[in-house]
Design a protein around this motif. Structure first.
Motif, PDB file in Angstrom:
ATOM      1  N   SER A  71       0.814  -1.217   0.000  1.00 36.43           N
ATOM      2  CA  SER A  71       0.000   0.000   0.000  1.00 36.43           C
ATOM      3  C   SER A  71       0.847   1.266   0.000  1.00 36.43           C
ATOM      4  O   SER A  71       2.074   1.215   0.113  1.00 36.43           O
ATOM      5  N   ALA A  72       0.159   2.404  -0.115  1.00 35.17           N
ATOM      6  CA  ALA A  72       0.804   3.713  -0.052  1.00 35.17           C
ATOM      7  C   ALA A  72      -0.229   4.751   0.357  1.00 35.17           C
ATOM      8  O   ALA A  72      -1.440   4.515   0.290  1.00 35.17           O
ATOM      9  N   GLU A  73       0.271   5.905   0.740  1.00 31.71           N
ATOM     10  CA  GLU A  73      -0.556   7.047   1.122  1.00 31.71           C
ATOM     11  C   GLU A  73      -0.537   8.047  -0.042  1.00 31.71           C
ATOM     12  O   GLU A  73       0.525   8.352  -0.586  1.00 31.71           O
ATOM     13  N   PHE A  74      -1.689   8.561  -0.418  1.00 31.93           N
ATOM     14  CA  PHE A  74      -1.889   9.408  -1.591  1.00 31.93           C
ATOM     15  C   PHE A  74      -2.018  10.871  -1.162  1.00 31.93           C
ATOM     16  O   PHE A  74      -2.736  11.171  -0.209  1.00 31.93           O
ATOM     17  N   HIS A  75      -1.343  11.766  -1.872  1.00 29.02           N
ATOM     18  CA  HIS A  75      -1.455  13.207  -1.627  1.00 29.02           C
ATOM     19  C   HIS A  75      -1.538  13.934  -2.965  1.00 29.02           C
ATOM     20  O   HIS A  75      -0.851  13.574  -3.921  1.00 29.02           O
ATOM     21  N   LEU A  76      -2.347  14.976  -3.006  1.00 26.33           N
ATOM     22  CA  LEU A  76      -2.559  15.749  -4.226  1.00 26.33           C
ATOM     23  C   LEU A  76      -2.806  17.204  -3.873  1.00 26.33           C
ATOM     24  O   LEU A  76      -3.515  17.492  -2.913  1.00 26.33           O
ATOM     25  N   PHE A  77      -2.211  18.113  -4.632  1.00 28.53           N
ATOM     26  CA  PHE A  77      -2.662  19.502  -4.582  1.00 28.53           C
ATOM     27  C   PHE A  77      -2.332  20.193  -5.894  1.00 28.53           C
ATOM     28  O   PHE A  77      -1.347  19.888  -6.548  1.00 28.53           O
ATOM     29  N   ILE A  78      -3.222  21.078  -6.275  1.00 32.67           N
ATOM     30  CA  ILE A  78      -3.020  21.915  -7.452  1.00 32.67           C
ATOM     31  C   ILE A  78      -2.606  23.281  -6.926  1.00 32.67           C
ATOM     32  O   ILE A  78      -3.381  23.952  -6.247  1.00 32.67           O
ATOM     33  N   GLY A  79      -1.379  23.672  -7.220  1.00 30.82           N
ATOM     34  CA  GLY A  79      -0.839  24.923  -6.701  1.00 30.82           C
ATOM     35  C   GLY A  79      -1.290  26.150  -7.475  1.00 30.82           C
ATOM     36  O   GLY A  79      -1.424  27.236  -6.917  1.00 30.82           O
ATOM     37  N   GLU A  80      -1.513  25.969  -8.765  1.00 32.05           N
ATOM     38  CA  GLU A  80      -1.967  27.085  -9.595  1.00 32.05           C
ATOM     39  C   GLU A  80      -3.491  27.120  -9.535  1.00 32.05           C
ATOM     40  O   GLU A  80      -4.172  26.315 -10.179  1.00 32.05           O
ATOM     41  N   ARG A  81      -4.020  28.038  -8.753  1.00 29.18           N
ATOM     42  CA  ARG A  81      -5.454  28.049  -8.452  1.00 29.18           C
ATOM     43  C   ARG A  81      -6.358  28.233  -9.671  1.00 29.18           C
ATOM     44  O   ARG A  81      -7.504  27.824  -9.649  1.00 29.18           O
ATOM     45  N   GLN A  82      -5.841  28.830 -10.758  1.00 24.40           N
ATOM     46  CA  GLN A  82      -6.693  28.995 -11.947  1.00 24.40           C
ATOM     47  C   GLN A  82      -7.037  27.647 -12.582  1.00 24.40           C
ATOM     48  O   GLN A  82      -7.924  27.569 -13.422  1.00 24.40           O
ATOM     49  N   PHE A  83      -6.373  26.564 -12.142  1.00 24.74           N
ATOM     50  CA  PHE A  83      -6.683  25.236 -12.661  1.00 24.74           C
ATOM     51  C   PHE A  83      -7.562  24.425 -11.720  1.00 24.74           C
ATOM     52  O   PHE A  83      -7.849  23.260 -11.987  1.00 24.74           O
ATOM     53  N   TRP A  84      -8.014  25.026 -10.638  1.00 18.45           N
ATOM     54  CA  TRP A  84      -8.961  24.349  -9.743  1.00 18.45           C
ATOM     55  C   TRP A  84     -10.280  24.202 -10.489  1.00 18.45           C
ATOM     56  O   TRP A  84     -10.731  25.108 -11.193  1.00 18.45           O
ATOM     57  N   GLY A  85     -10.908  23.067 -10.338  1.00 19.96           N
ATOM     58  CA  GLY A  85     -12.206  22.831 -10.973  1.00 19.96           C
ATOM     59  C   GLY A  85     -12.143  22.556 -12.467  1.00 19.96           C
ATOM     60  O   GLY A  85     -13.164  22.595 -13.150  1.00 19.96           O
ATOM     61  N   LYS A  86     -10.971  22.261 -12.988  1.00 23.12           N
ATOM     62  CA  LYS A  86     -10.803  22.029 -14.426  1.00 23.12           C
ATOM     63  C   LYS A  86     -10.564  20.560 -14.769  1.00 23.12           C
ATOM     64  O   LYS A  86     -10.202  20.227 -15.894  1.00 23.12           O
ATOM     65  N   GLY A  87     -10.703  19.657 -13.795  1.00 23.02           N
ATOM     66  CA  GLY A  87     -10.502  18.238 -14.053  1.00 23.02           C
ATOM     67  C   GLY A  87      -9.078  17.756 -13.883  1.00 23.02           C
ATOM     68  O   GLY A  87      -8.783  16.577 -14.091  1.00 23.02           O
ATOM     69  N   VAL A  88      -8.193  18.653 -13.508  1.00 22.38           N
ATOM     70  CA  VAL A  88      -6.779  18.305 -13.351  1.00 22.38           C
ATOM     71  C   VAL A  88      -6.577  17.289 -12.225  1.00 22.38           C
ATOM     72  O   VAL A  88      -5.846  16.302 -12.380  1.00 22.38           O
ATOM     73  N   GLY A  89      -7.229  17.509 -11.105  1.00 22.08           N
ATOM     74  CA  GLY A  89      -7.079  16.596  -9.969  1.00 22.08           C
ATOM     75  C   GLY A  89      -7.546  15.191 -10.298  1.00 22.08           C
ATOM     76  O   GLY A  89      -6.899  14.210  -9.941  1.00 22.08           O
TER      77      GLY A  89
END
Length: 167
Positions: free
Chosen positions: A83-101
């Motif tokens: 197993s592993a632990e998963f982490h994610l963040f989008i640093g460039e806020r203009q890409f929030w809500g665009k399906g990148v995550g």
């Protein structure tokens, strides 16, 4: 229009950009990370240097296909044979809500299950982070437990069956 991305290994050169994200309090509202002060580019560089070659961690930069812009991080930590632990963040806020995550999550999970041959991946998400929770559910993570403000979620290799992603 879908934002097309790819993942590449995180490098010390990314510190110039990621140090700016570390100092943006809006990015860290729903995380356990709390900076004790201003993070300089050199501090971030050293932090990355200390982590990129760890055997039990795989850290990736999320980049745009169109221009190679570095826009976020995604990683597997505390990797074991299972197993592993998963982490994610989008640093460039203009890409929030665009399906990148979502796209980045699918790419990393395919890597974890098919390349690393892991059986399950876990994460913790703040109960009020509805956008992240939605991404994780769409990908196939299932809530396991809740402790305080954080929901522990998990996904196993079988859950990715049938999910396709063209990037």
């Amino acid at each position: 229009m879908k934002t097309e991305i790819y993942l590449r290994p995180l490098t010390v050169e990314d510190a110039t950009i990621s140090s700016k994200w570390r100092n943006d309090p809006k990015i860290w509202v729903f995380t356990k990370f709390v900076s004790s002060g201003y993070i300089t580019s050199e501090m971030e560089r050293q932090w990355i240097l200390d982590r990129i070659n760890r055997e039990n961690e795989k850290r990736f930069a999320i980049c745009l296909k169109i221009n190679n812009q570095y826009i976020g991080n995604i990683q597997l930590l505390n990797i074991t044979t299972e197993s592993a632990e998963f982490h994610l963040f989008i640093g460039e806020r203009q890409f929030w809500g665009k399906g990148v995550g979502y796209c980045a999550s699918i790419l990393l999970l395919k890597y974890a299950f098919y390349n690393l041959d892991l059986n399950c991946i876990f994460l913790e998400v703040h109960a009020d982070n509805l956008a992240a929770f939605s991404i994780y559910k769409k990908v196939g993570f299932k809530p396991i437990t809740q402790s305080g403000n954080f929901i522990r979620m998990g996904i196993d290799a079988k859950s990715l069956k049938g999910i396709t992603l063209t990037t």
